[in-house]
Design a protein around this motif. Structure first.
Motif, PDB file in Angstrom:
ATOM      1  N   THR A 213      -4.665 -24.912  14.065  1.00 22.31           N
ATOM      2  CA  THR A 213      -3.515 -25.783  13.245  1.00 22.31           C
ATOM      3  C   THR A 213      -2.330 -25.961  12.346  1.00 22.31           C
ATOM      4  OG1 THR A 213      -4.213 -24.087  11.482  1.00 22.31           O
ATOM      5  CG2 THR A 213      -6.245 -25.793  11.593  1.00 22.31           C
ATOM      6  N   SER A 214      -2.231 -26.536  11.558  1.00 19.99           N
ATOM      7  CA  SER A 214      -0.675 -26.995  11.838  1.00 19.99           C
ATOM      8  C   SER A 214       0.287 -25.759  10.935  1.00 19.99           C
ATOM      9  CB  SER A 214      -0.458 -28.308  11.305  1.00 19.99           C
ATOM     10  OG  SER A 214      -1.034 -27.957   9.871  1.00 19.99           O
ATOM     11  N   ALA A 215      -1.153 -24.477  10.293  1.00 26.57           N
ATOM     12  CA  ALA A 215      -0.786 -23.576   9.567  1.00 26.57           C
ATOM     13  C   ALA A 215      -0.764 -22.267  10.499  1.00 26.57           C
ATOM     14  CB  ALA A 215      -1.516 -23.837   8.529  1.00 26.57           C
ATOM     15  N   THR A 216      -1.522 -22.508  11.111  1.00 27.05           N
ATOM     16  CA  THR A 216      -2.016 -21.483  12.430  1.00 27.05           C
ATOM     17  C   THR A 216      -2.292 -22.101  13.685  1.00 27.05           C
ATOM     18  OG1 THR A 216      -4.920 -21.399  11.931  1.00 27.05           O
ATOM     19  CG2 THR A 216      -3.205 -19.660  10.298  1.00 27.05           C
ATOM     20  N   PRO A 217      -1.178 -22.163  14.582  1.00 26.81           N
ATOM     21  CA  PRO A 217      -1.964 -22.831  15.815  1.00 26.81           C
ATOM     22  C   PRO A 217      -1.846 -21.762  16.925  1.00 26.81           C
ATOM     23  CG  PRO A 217       0.756 -22.535  14.909  1.00 26.81           C
ATOM     24  CD  PRO A 217       0.219 -21.924  13.764  1.00 26.81           C
ATOM     25  N   CYS A 218      -2.207 -22.240  18.066  1.00 27.98           N
ATOM     26  CA  CYS A 218      -2.723 -21.828  18.834  1.00 27.98           C
ATOM     27  C   CYS A 218      -3.026 -22.123  20.108  1.00 27.98           C
ATOM     28  CB  CYS A 218      -3.976 -20.955  19.136  1.00 27.98           C
ATOM     29  SG  CYS A 218      -5.061 -20.492  20.878  1.00 27.98           S
ATOM     30  N   PRO A 219      -1.688 -22.278  21.223  1.00 27.67           N
ATOM     31  CA  PRO A 219      -0.738 -23.356  22.471  1.00 27.67           C
ATOM     32  C   PRO A 219      -1.595 -23.302  22.804  1.00 27.67           C
ATOM     33  CG  PRO A 219      -0.119 -21.231  21.973  1.00 27.67           C
ATOM     34  CD  PRO A 219      -0.431 -20.905  21.152  1.00 27.67           C
ATOM     35  N   VAL A 220      -2.940 -22.992  22.946  1.00 27.74           N
ATOM     36  CA  VAL A 220      -3.501 -22.351  25.217  1.00 27.74           C
ATOM     37  C   VAL A 220      -5.313 -24.024  24.596  1.00 27.74           C
ATOM     38  CG1 VAL A 220      -6.255 -21.397  25.632  1.00 27.74           C
ATOM     39  CG2 VAL A 220      -3.462 -19.876  24.327  1.00 27.74           C
TER      40      VAL A 220
ATOM     41  N   HIS B 217       2.762 -20.025  30.981  1.00 30.15           N
ATOM     42  CA  HIS B 217       2.723 -21.581  31.138  1.00 30.15           C
ATOM     43  C   HIS B 217       1.403 -22.075  30.298  1.00 30.15           C
ATOM     44  CE1 HIS B 217       5.317 -23.572  33.839  1.00 30.15           C
ATOM     45  NE2 HIS B 217       4.748 -22.935  35.337  1.00 30.15           N
ATOM     46  N   GLN B 218       0.344 -20.516  29.976  1.00 28.60           N
ATOM     47  CA  GLN B 218      -1.116 -20.977  29.514  1.00 28.60           C
ATOM     48  C   GLN B 218      -0.329 -21.001  28.133  1.00 28.60           C
ATOM     49  OE1 GLN B 218      -2.919 -17.333  30.574  1.00 28.60           O
ATOM     50  NE2 GLN B 218      -4.336 -18.540  31.401  1.00 28.60           N
ATOM     51  N   MET B 219       0.491 -20.010  27.683  1.00 31.36           N
ATOM     52  CA  MET B 219       1.139 -19.679  26.502  1.00 31.36           C
ATOM     53  C   MET B 219       1.847 -21.238  26.062  1.00 31.36           C
ATOM     54  SD  MET B 219      -0.430 -17.872  25.319  1.00 31.36           S
ATOM     55  CE  MET B 219      -1.525 -17.682  25.783  1.00 31.36           C
ATOM     56  N   SER B 220       2.427 -22.337  26.249  1.00 34.29           N
ATOM     57  CA  SER B 220       3.481 -23.342  26.792  1.00 34.29           C
ATOM     58  C   SER B 220       2.583 -24.596  26.629  1.00 34.29           C
ATOM     59  CB  SER B 220       4.771 -23.026  27.003  1.00 34.29           C
ATOM     60  OG  SER B 220       4.206 -23.103  28.767  1.00 34.29           O
ATOM     61  N   SER B 221       0.844 -24.116  26.268  1.00 36.18           N
ATOM     62  CA  SER B 221      -0.179 -25.507  27.126  1.00 36.18           C
ATOM     63  C   SER B 221       0.103 -26.376  28.720  1.00 36.18           C
ATOM     64  CB  SER B 221       0.584 -26.294  25.919  1.00 36.18           C
ATOM     65  OG  SER B 221       0.108 -25.494  24.560  1.00 36.18           O
ATOM     66  N   HIS B 222       0.701 -25.123  29.047  1.00 34.08           N
ATOM     67  CA  HIS B 222       1.818 -25.945  30.735  1.00 34.08           C
ATOM     68  C   HIS B 222       0.571 -25.519  31.175  1.00 34.08           C
ATOM     69  CE1 HIS B 222       5.530 -26.504  28.855  1.00 34.08           C
ATOM     70  NE2 HIS B 222       4.706 -28.747  29.328  1.00 34.08           N
TER      71      HIS B 222
ATOM     72  N   HIS C 109      -8.454 -21.079  30.340  1.00 31.56           N
ATOM     73  CA  HIS C 109      -8.977 -20.140  31.072  1.00 31.56           C
ATOM     74  C   HIS C 109      -9.179 -19.989  32.542  1.00 31.56           C
ATOM     75  CE1 HIS C 109     -13.686 -18.846  31.886  1.00 31.56           C
ATOM     76  NE2 HIS C 109     -13.524 -19.329  33.396  1.00 31.56           N
ATOM     77  N   CYS C 110      -8.945 -20.690  33.371  1.00 36.42           N
ATOM     78  CA  CYS C 110      -8.937 -20.608  34.963  1.00 36.42           C
ATOM     79  C   CYS C 110      -7.286 -20.868  35.842  1.00 36.42           C
ATOM     80  CB  CYS C 110      -9.488 -21.686  35.599  1.00 36.42           C
ATOM     81  SG  CYS C 110      -9.258 -23.320  35.113  1.00 36.42           S
ATOM     82  N   SER C 111      -6.064 -20.887  34.388  1.00 37.43           N
ATOM     83  CA  SER C 111      -4.887 -20.363  34.602  1.00 37.43           C
ATOM     84  C   SER C 111      -4.227 -22.050  36.085  1.00 37.43           C
ATOM     85  CB  SER C 111      -4.701 -20.054  35.032  1.00 37.43           C
ATOM     86  OG  SER C 111      -5.140 -19.845  36.611  1.00 37.43           O
TER      87      SER C 111
ATOM     88  N   ALA D 253      -5.915 -11.770  33.880  1.00 41.20           N
ATOM     89  CA  ALA D 253      -4.223 -11.506  33.202  1.00 41.20           C
ATOM     90  C   ALA D 253      -4.014 -12.646  34.275  1.00 41.20           C
ATOM     91  CB  ALA D 253      -4.729 -10.828  33.068  1.00 41.20           C
ATOM     92  N   PRO D 254      -3.630 -13.362  33.997  1.00 39.60           N
ATOM     93  CA  PRO D 254      -2.985 -14.089  35.210  1.00 39.60           C
ATOM     94  C   PRO D 254      -0.821 -13.781  35.385  1.00 39.60           C
ATOM     95  CG  PRO D 254      -2.770 -15.832  33.576  1.00 39.60           C
ATOM     96  CD  PRO D 254      -3.234 -13.827  33.240  1.00 39.60           C
ATOM     97  N   GLU D 255      -0.483 -13.817  36.962  1.00 36.76           N
ATOM     98  CA  GLU D 255       0.429 -13.333  37.213  1.00 36.76           C
ATOM     99  C   GLU D 255       1.877 -14.389  36.114  1.00 36.76           C
ATOM    100  OE1 GLU D 255       1.990 -13.293  41.564  1.00 36.76           O
ATOM    101  OE2 GLU D 255       0.892 -14.689  40.463  1.00 36.76           O
ATOM    102  N   TRP D 256       2.848 -13.093  35.404  1.00 36.38           N
ATOM    103  CA  TRP D 256       3.648 -13.823  33.870  1.00 36.38           C
ATOM    104  C   TRP D 256       3.805 -15.145  34.185  1.00 36.38           C
ATOM    105  CZ3 TRP D 256       1.391 -11.038  30.441  1.00 36.38           C
ATOM    106  CH2 TRP D 256       1.207  -9.597  31.034  1.00 36.38           C
ATOM    107  N   GLU D 257       4.125 -15.603  34.993  1.00 39.00           N
ATOM    108  CA  GLU D 257       4.628 -17.035  34.921  1.00 39.00           C
ATOM    109  C   GLU D 257       3.284 -17.689  34.670  1.00 39.00           C
ATOM    110  OE1 GLU D 257       7.437 -20.129  38.198  1.00 39.00           O
ATOM    111  OE2 GLU D 257       6.224 -18.060  38.912  1.00 39.00           O
TER     112      GLU D 257
END
Length: 431
Positions: free
Chosen positions: A158-165, A131-136, A140-142, A123-127
């Motif tokens: 998918t475009s209908a149900t996107p996951c940013p990871v 970055h994980q949630m914005s694809s940066h 997995h390893c952060s 559960a990485p530090e929030w910063e």
């Protein structure tokens, strides 16, 4: 009839040591009363009794380890193969209040790498999480992502149900399969409110519990042997429930009971009882196997949930990782090992455990849970949240004795004069 007399310092000290040894839980007033009943021929003030007890380090602290104190509980993992990480340490059970720990089995040189370890859950530090949630950053390893052609997206997005990871490699994508499907916005949308709640409140322990629960539930459905191993790891972690921590006054600014109940509701919705039919269908696709009742109770019962949060709070490494072997290391204000994140370009979440000095066989491996530069009182205050009472490491005991000696010296002259005057008056029958 003879009047009471003031005993010599040596006689008083010997008597008080004997009484305190025979009655270790008594405070100063009761020890003083017992002294006078045992030696009715003596005239001794309570201040003088206190001074001697303090000088001999025989005073009970208000936060000392008294009967009824709630200590964390932990278990040794049956069949844990430490050789996967190191051949220079073994697990040892110390009992209360310390619990289990790691002891060196061979000489370890200063600066030596004792082991490296990847997280059981992260559960990485929030910063980094942002970055994980914005694809940066790798999901997995952060590790921060670049423009490498090795980067792969979440397969369910998918475009209908996107996951940013996204993941830094196919290896991390595969390893992420132990937790990500149940935390994926596309595959299990019921988990999104829980993760948003943890992020909004910067509640790392809740995020870590979600990661651990996802790992356990997926293992239960995919690999029975892996589940039994993972379940053993989780249950063996040192635990002290949030309610117990609250009663001890050790929450240190963490969320309160109202937040616990809200979090528990979202936790159950994420992994057991989603609100909508669509969410239920998505979850059933991932968790097809009926969950054993004992496992369900140990995960989703409210009291069990609070114990789970307590486990995370006690065992998380400072940057949000939960590590199997690292979770065995106890605290000292003069640690002999340190934990570093050295593989920043390839595996940011991997820790490296280094020897700070030469360590002999039989010595316990110890890290510091707080900033060792803090003074004694602040270190002990911060350490209370781990639930093992007043820190009694060698440094703390030494500094406490020095502080008491200095205090005794400072007031000694004034007290000696007052005590001597009172005792002389008592001896002459003037009082």
């Amino acid at each position: 009839m003879s009047h009471p007399v003031a005993p010599s310092e040596d006689a008083l000290k010997a008597a008080l040591i004997a009484l305190k040894t025979a009655n270790p839980t008594l405070g100063i007033p009761k020890v003083h009363a017992l002294l006078l009943s045992t030696h009715p021929e003596w005239s001794v003030s309570e201040r003088r009794t206190r001074k001697v007890l303090q000088s001999e380090n025989l005073v009970l602290s208000s936060s000392s380890n008294t009967p009824g104190h709630l200590y964390p509980t932990s278990m040794v993992i049956d069949g844990l193969d430490i050789s996967k990480w190191t051949t220079k340490a073994e697990v040892r059970q110390f009992g209360k209040p310390k619990g289990k720990g790691l002891v060196a089995t061979a000489p370890i040189a200063a600066g030596e790498t004792i082991w490296k370890e990847d997280p059981f859950a992260l559960a990485p530090e929030w910063e980094l999480y942002d970055h994980q949630m914005s694809s940066h950053a790798c999901g997995h390893c952060s590790t921060p992502l670049t423009t490498s052609p090795l980067i792969v997206p979440c397969a369910a997005s998918t475009s209908a149900t996107p996951c940013p990871v996204r993941f830094c490699s196919r290896l991390c994508l595969a390893r992420g399969g132990k937790t990500h499907p149940l935390l994926c916005a596309s595959r299990n949308p019921a988990s999104a409110p829980l993760l948003h709640f943890a992020r909004r409140n910067q509640w790392m322990a809740l995020h870590a519990l979600a990661q651990c629960t996802a790992r356990v539930l997926l293992a239960y459905n995919q690999d029975e042997k892996a589940f039994e191993e993972d379940w053993e790891v989780v249950r063996s972690l040192a635990q002290l429930s949030m309610e117990e921590r609250a009663k001890g006054g050790w929450l240190n600014g963490e969320p309160d009971r109202a937040m616990w109940k809200k979090a528990h509701k979202l936790f159950v919705q994420a992994f057991q009882a989603p609100l909508t039919d669509t969410e239920k269908k998505r979850l059933v696709k991932l968790l097809k196997k009926p969950l054993r009742q004992d496992v369900a109770d140990a995960l989703f019962d409210y009291e069990a949930f609070l114990r789970g949060l307590g486990r995370m709070s006690l065992n998380l490494e400072a940057h949000g990782g939960l590590y199997v072997l690292h979770s065995h290391i106890n605290h000292s204000c003069t640690p002999n090992v340190s934990v570093r994140h050295l593989d920043q370009r390839t595996a940011l979440s991997r820790i490296t455990v280094l020897a700070r000095r030469d360590i002999a066989p039989g010595e316990e491996l110890l890290i510091t849970y707080v900033n060792p530069e803090l003074p004694l009182k602040q270190r002990r205050m911060q350490l209370l949240e781990w639930g093992f009472g007043n820190c009694a490491c060698e440094r703390c005991v030494k500094e406490e004795r020095e502080r008491k000696d200095a205090a005794v010296d400072e007031v000694g002259a004034a007290e000696d004069t007052a005590d001597l005057e009172a005792e002389l008056k008592a001896g002459l029958g003037v009082m």
